[in-house]
Design an enzyme around this catalytic site. Structure first.
Site, PDB file in Angstrom:
ATOM      1  N   CYS A 157    -146.124  34.142 -17.629  1.00 60.36           N
ATOM      2  CA  CYS A 157    -144.836  34.364 -16.967  1.00 60.36           C
ATOM      3  C   CYS A 157    -144.948  35.020 -15.592  1.00 60.36           C
ATOM      4  CB  CYS A 157    -143.936  35.182 -17.876  1.00 60.36           C
ATOM      5  SG  CYS A 157    -143.655  34.389 -19.469  1.00 60.36           S
ATOM      6  N   HIS A 287    -137.876  42.382 -14.486  1.00 58.43           N
ATOM      7  CA  HIS A 287    -138.385  41.305 -15.335  1.00 58.43           C
ATOM      8  C   HIS A 287    -137.387  41.059 -16.467  1.00 58.43           C
ATOM      9  CE1 HIS A 287    -141.322  38.578 -16.922  1.00 58.43           C
ATOM     10  NE2 HIS A 287    -141.467  39.265 -18.042  1.00 58.43           N
ATOM     11  N   HIS A 321    -135.311  32.900 -19.240  1.00 60.08           N
ATOM     12  CA  HIS A 321    -136.668  33.186 -18.773  1.00 60.08           C
ATOM     13  C   HIS A 321    -137.343  31.865 -18.420  1.00 60.08           C
ATOM     14  CE1 HIS A 321    -140.496  34.807 -18.151  1.00 60.08           C
ATOM     15  NE2 HIS A 321    -140.606  35.621 -19.185  1.00 60.08           N
TER      16      HIS A 321
END
Length: 402
Positions: A157, A287, A321
């Site tokens: 990620c 995040h 995400h």
């Protein structure tokens, strides 16, 4: 004095839309672009799927056809004119490509397996190279007819955040005069079911930093910048990429270090590279995955490093995400607000409004929040990935006065 690189232009696509303005409008309207997903056996969840028209794949790239490539091209076409101009200015060999991805074209492989199970054979047009994880940068270079270095990074990620760091190093080392840099990731059953197996998927749309948070909502999309070492003539003042900090703490294969040592190290490195103090940071794009562990770790790190409490928000509450694309995507959201939003507007933090009071307090930019002090603005975007692959991106620019 830190050497600056310039982010001249951005192409972006996510669940909110397939153009810069559509994405910005969705963000400003605090829209959550999630839809139900029924491909996890025995569970219900939501995803941030792109529903708009995607760019057609040109004939030269058809052997690599995948949704991931289509998402990338839909972002890349938005910067195509500027890439052409710089190719004429610098030459094709002086423009590099750095791309980040984690799912690549896995969806093409899934479709081929399903066809083999159902029909006894794979589709005639299936090629294994469609799902090779290292193919994205080379395909972008082919699309733009570029001959410079072409690198694909995959660090889960944080992939495209690290791509920004690699692009910056290519420019500062003199190996390129411009870089097409960003990332793309598409929805696939393997990834969603993988996160489900880790008990990380939320049954409801993600709620970052809420006391009710219970996991991630997976999204998809692409974001690509055109980065240069020099400011181009006859252009508005571009956003500056001040620094990209990186760390690898290797605390756990999937869980963050609860103390946030690696995350803090990446942010401190970015601040040191840029020669700025924590107090100069005006906004933090968190995040903010919505998992209990990540949000607790990140709230602790941000409160320790930034006691002046800058505005904060997690864009994942609206788009999900986007995995390997998340670093470039969320830096791109910062770019949008520094260039296209009205003066002082901030990316909103969209959730149920019930902040987890067990966490250190954060100054969340609820919809309608604005900066009041004078520009320029310094924004931080953080990405924390599996295996402790952490990245922190620092951007500087002035809010639009439109």
């Amino acid at each position: 004095m830190a050497i600056t690189c310039y982010l001249q232009n951005l192409g972006i696509v996510n669940a909110l839309g397939t153009t810069r303005q559509a994405v910005l409008d969705g963000l400003l309207n605090a829209r959550q672009a999630f839809s139900p997903y029924d491909q996890v056996p025995g569970k219900s969840t939501f995803v941030g799927s792109v529903s708009g028209h995607l760019q057609e794949i040109p004939a030269a790239l058809l052997p690599w056809r995948s949704r991931n490539l289509q998402l990338a091209l839909t972002a890349l076409v938005q910067i195509a004119d500027d890439v052409k101009t710089l190719r004429q200015r610098y030459g094709a060999a002086r423009i590099a490509v750095v791309a980040g991805t984690s799912t690549s074209g896995i969806d093409a492989g899934e479709a081929a397996i399903q066809s083999a199970v159902s029909n006894g054979e794979r589709p005639a047009d299936y090629r294994y190279q469609q799902q090779e994880i290292g193919n994205l940068a080379g395909l972008v270079a082919r699309y733009f007819e570029l001959d410079g270095p072409a690198l694909t990074l995959s660090t889960a990620c944080s992939s495209s955040a690290h791509a920004l760091g690699s692009a910056r190093r290519l420019l500062l080392s003199g190996l390129a005069d411009a870089v097409v840099v960003g990332g793309s990731d598409s929805l696939c059953r393997l990834t969603v079911n993988g996160f489900s197996a880790l008990d990380s998927i939320s049954a409801l749309p993600v709620q970052p930093f809420s006391r009710h948070r219970d996991g991630i909502t997976i999204g998809e999309g692409a974001a690509f910048f055109l980065m240069t070492r020099e400011q181009l003539p006859d252009r508005p003042e571009p956003v500056r990429l001040l620094a990209v900090g990186a760390s690898s703490d290797a605390h756990h294969i999937s869980a963050p270090d609860p103390q946030g040592g690696g995350a803090e190290a990446a942010i401190r490195m970015a601040l040191q590279q840029a020669s700025i103090s924590p107090e100069q940071v005006d906004y933090v794009n968190l995040h903010g995955t919505g998992t209990p562990l990540n949000d607790a770790m990140e709230a602790g790190v941000v409160s320790r490093l930034f006691p002046h409490q800058p505005w904060c928000s997690s864009s994942k509450g609206q788009i999900g995400h986007t995995l390997g694309a998340a670093g470039a995507m969320e830096a791109g959201i910062c770019w949008l607000f520094l260039t296209l939003a009205n003066d002082g507007q901030l990316p909103p933090h969209v959730f149920d409004g019930e902040y987890d009071d067990r966490l250190p307090p954060l100054k969340l930019a609820v919809p309608g929040s604005r900066q009041q002090s004078s520009s320029p603005r310094i924004m931080l975007s953080s990405s924390f990935a599996f295996g402790g692959n952490n990245a922190a991106v620092l951007l500087e620019g002035s809010f639009s006065n439109d």
